[in-house]
Motif scaffolding. Structure first.
Motif, PDB file in Angstrom:
ATOM      1  N   ILE A  59     -16.827 -34.330  22.494  1.00 51.23           N
ATOM      2  CA  ILE A  59     -17.436 -35.731  22.272  1.00 51.23           C
ATOM      3  C   ILE A  59     -18.508 -35.994  23.208  1.00 51.23           C
ATOM      4  CG2 ILE A  59     -16.701 -38.164  22.965  1.00 51.23           C
ATOM      5  CD1 ILE A  59     -13.782 -37.215  22.202  1.00 51.23           C
ATOM      6  N   ILE A  62     -21.755 -34.342  21.678  1.00 52.65           N
ATOM      7  CA  ILE A  62     -21.994 -35.079  20.347  1.00 52.65           C
ATOM      8  C   ILE A  62     -22.996 -36.456  20.976  1.00 52.65           C
ATOM      9  CG2 ILE A  62     -21.713 -36.372  18.264  1.00 52.65           C
ATOM     10  CD1 ILE A  62     -21.793 -33.331  18.132  1.00 52.65           C
ATOM     11  N   LEU A  78     -23.115 -35.998  10.929  1.00 58.73           N
ATOM     12  CA  LEU A  78     -22.121 -35.257  11.269  1.00 58.73           C
ATOM     13  C   LEU A  78     -21.728 -34.853   9.944  1.00 58.73           C
ATOM     14  CD1 LEU A  78     -19.787 -36.893  13.783  1.00 58.73           C
ATOM     15  CD2 LEU A  78     -21.549 -35.191  14.208  1.00 58.73           C
ATOM     16  N   LEU A  81     -16.354 -32.192   8.548  1.00 60.14           N
ATOM     17  CA  LEU A  81     -15.411 -32.450   9.759  1.00 60.14           C
ATOM     18  C   LEU A  81     -14.017 -31.937   9.471  1.00 60.14           C
ATOM     19  CD1 LEU A  81     -16.282 -36.278  11.066  1.00 60.14           C
ATOM     20  CD2 LEU A  81     -17.065 -34.013  11.841  1.00 60.14           C
ATOM     21  N   VAL A  85     -10.987 -32.329  14.082  1.00 60.47           N
ATOM     22  CA  VAL A  85     -12.160 -32.834  14.812  1.00 60.47           C
ATOM     23  C   VAL A  85     -12.203 -34.287  14.336  1.00 60.47           C
ATOM     24  CG1 VAL A  85     -14.690 -32.646  14.667  1.00 60.47           C
ATOM     25  CG2 VAL A  85     -13.298 -30.634  14.888  1.00 60.47           C
ATOM     26  N   LYS A  86     -12.033 -34.575  12.979  1.00 61.68           N
ATOM     27  CA  LYS A  86     -12.222 -35.993  12.631  1.00 61.68           C
ATOM     28  C   LYS A  86     -11.341 -36.795  13.316  1.00 61.68           C
ATOM     29  CE  LYS A  86     -12.189 -38.765   8.299  1.00 61.68           C
ATOM     30  NZ  LYS A  86     -12.222 -38.596   6.996  1.00 61.68           N
ATOM     31  N   PHE A  89     -12.721 -37.437  16.678  1.00 59.17           N
ATOM     32  CA  PHE A  89     -13.816 -38.270  16.784  1.00 59.17           C
ATOM     33  C   PHE A  89     -13.600 -39.982  16.164  1.00 59.17           C
ATOM     34  CE2 PHE A  89     -17.056 -34.902  15.502  1.00 59.17           C
ATOM     35  CZ  PHE A  89     -17.611 -34.876  16.814  1.00 59.17           C
ATOM     36  N   GLU A  90     -12.371 -40.083  15.333  1.00 55.99           N
ATOM     37  CA  GLU A  90     -11.893 -41.421  15.076  1.00 55.99           C
ATOM     38  C   GLU A  90     -11.385 -42.174  16.546  1.00 55.99           C
ATOM     39  OE1 GLU A  90      -9.083 -40.493  12.132  1.00 55.99           O
ATOM     40  OE2 GLU A  90     -10.721 -41.050  10.498  1.00 55.99           O
ATOM     41  N   SER A  92     -12.242 -41.733  19.340  1.00 60.80           N
ATOM     42  CA  SER A  92     -13.224 -42.012  20.416  1.00 60.80           C
ATOM     43  C   SER A  92     -14.092 -43.052  19.999  1.00 60.80           C
ATOM     44  CB  SER A  92     -13.888 -40.644  20.870  1.00 60.80           C
ATOM     45  OG  SER A  92     -14.927 -40.389  19.713  1.00 60.80           O
ATOM     46  N   ILE A  94     -16.757 -42.448  17.806  1.00 57.81           N
ATOM     47  CA  ILE A  94     -18.050 -41.852  17.609  1.00 57.81           C
ATOM     48  C   ILE A  94     -18.197 -42.205  16.170  1.00 57.81           C
ATOM     49  CG2 ILE A  94     -19.090 -39.883  16.971  1.00 57.81           C
ATOM     50  CD1 ILE A  94     -18.399 -38.778  19.731  1.00 57.81           C
ATOM     51  N   LEU A  95     -17.271 -42.106  15.222  1.00 61.59           N
ATOM     52  CA  LEU A  95     -17.463 -42.401  13.936  1.00 61.59           C
ATOM     53  C   LEU A  95     -18.196 -43.713  13.505  1.00 61.59           C
ATOM     54  CD1 LEU A  95     -14.737 -40.319  12.084  1.00 61.59           C
ATOM     55  CD2 LEU A  95     -17.242 -39.813  12.768  1.00 61.59           C
TER      56      LEU A  95
END
Length: 113
Positions: A59, A62, A78, A81, A85-86, A89-90, A92, A94-95
């Motif tokens: 995280i 990126i 990105l 994924l 990993v997805k 990211f969800e 956190s 980030i998406l």
């Protein structure tokens, strides 16, 4: 990590092929920053197709590259994924700020998965 730069499109793709943890993040960060400064791309895409494991260090990797690329006037995206990993990211968030795109063999963006 494999790097490809397409001059015509000003597109830089990083295909990550190892697990992303604290140790590998240092290596990936150095290489990514070097390549971004070297090519000054308009678009940077991180391809996670071969990533089997990622922890919170990914995280940070990126987010740091996102800020760096934005500072230079480019966009970070990105692609490919994996489910693990997805999920990270969800969780956190980030998406919400970094788009996930699907890129075909001709390097064209063909939509969001």
């Amino acid at each position: 990590m494999e790097t490809k730069f397409y001059e015509k499109d000003k597109l830089l793709i990083f295909k990550i092929s190892e697990e992303i943890d604290d140790y590998t993040v240092r290596k990936i960060r150095r290489r990514a920053d070097y390549e971004i400064e070297r090519y000054m791309p308009k678009r940077v895409v991180f391809d996670f197709d071969s990533v089997t494991f990622m922890d919170s260090a990914g995280i940070g990797l990126i987010i740091g590259r996102y800020k760096f690329v934005n500072m230079l006037g480019g966009k970070l995206e990105l692609t490919n994924l994996t489910q693990n990993v997805k999920k990270i990211f969800e969780m956190s968030g980030i998406l919400k700020i970094i788009p996930v795109v699907e890129i075909n063999e001709n390097r064209e963006q063909i939509g969001k998965p």
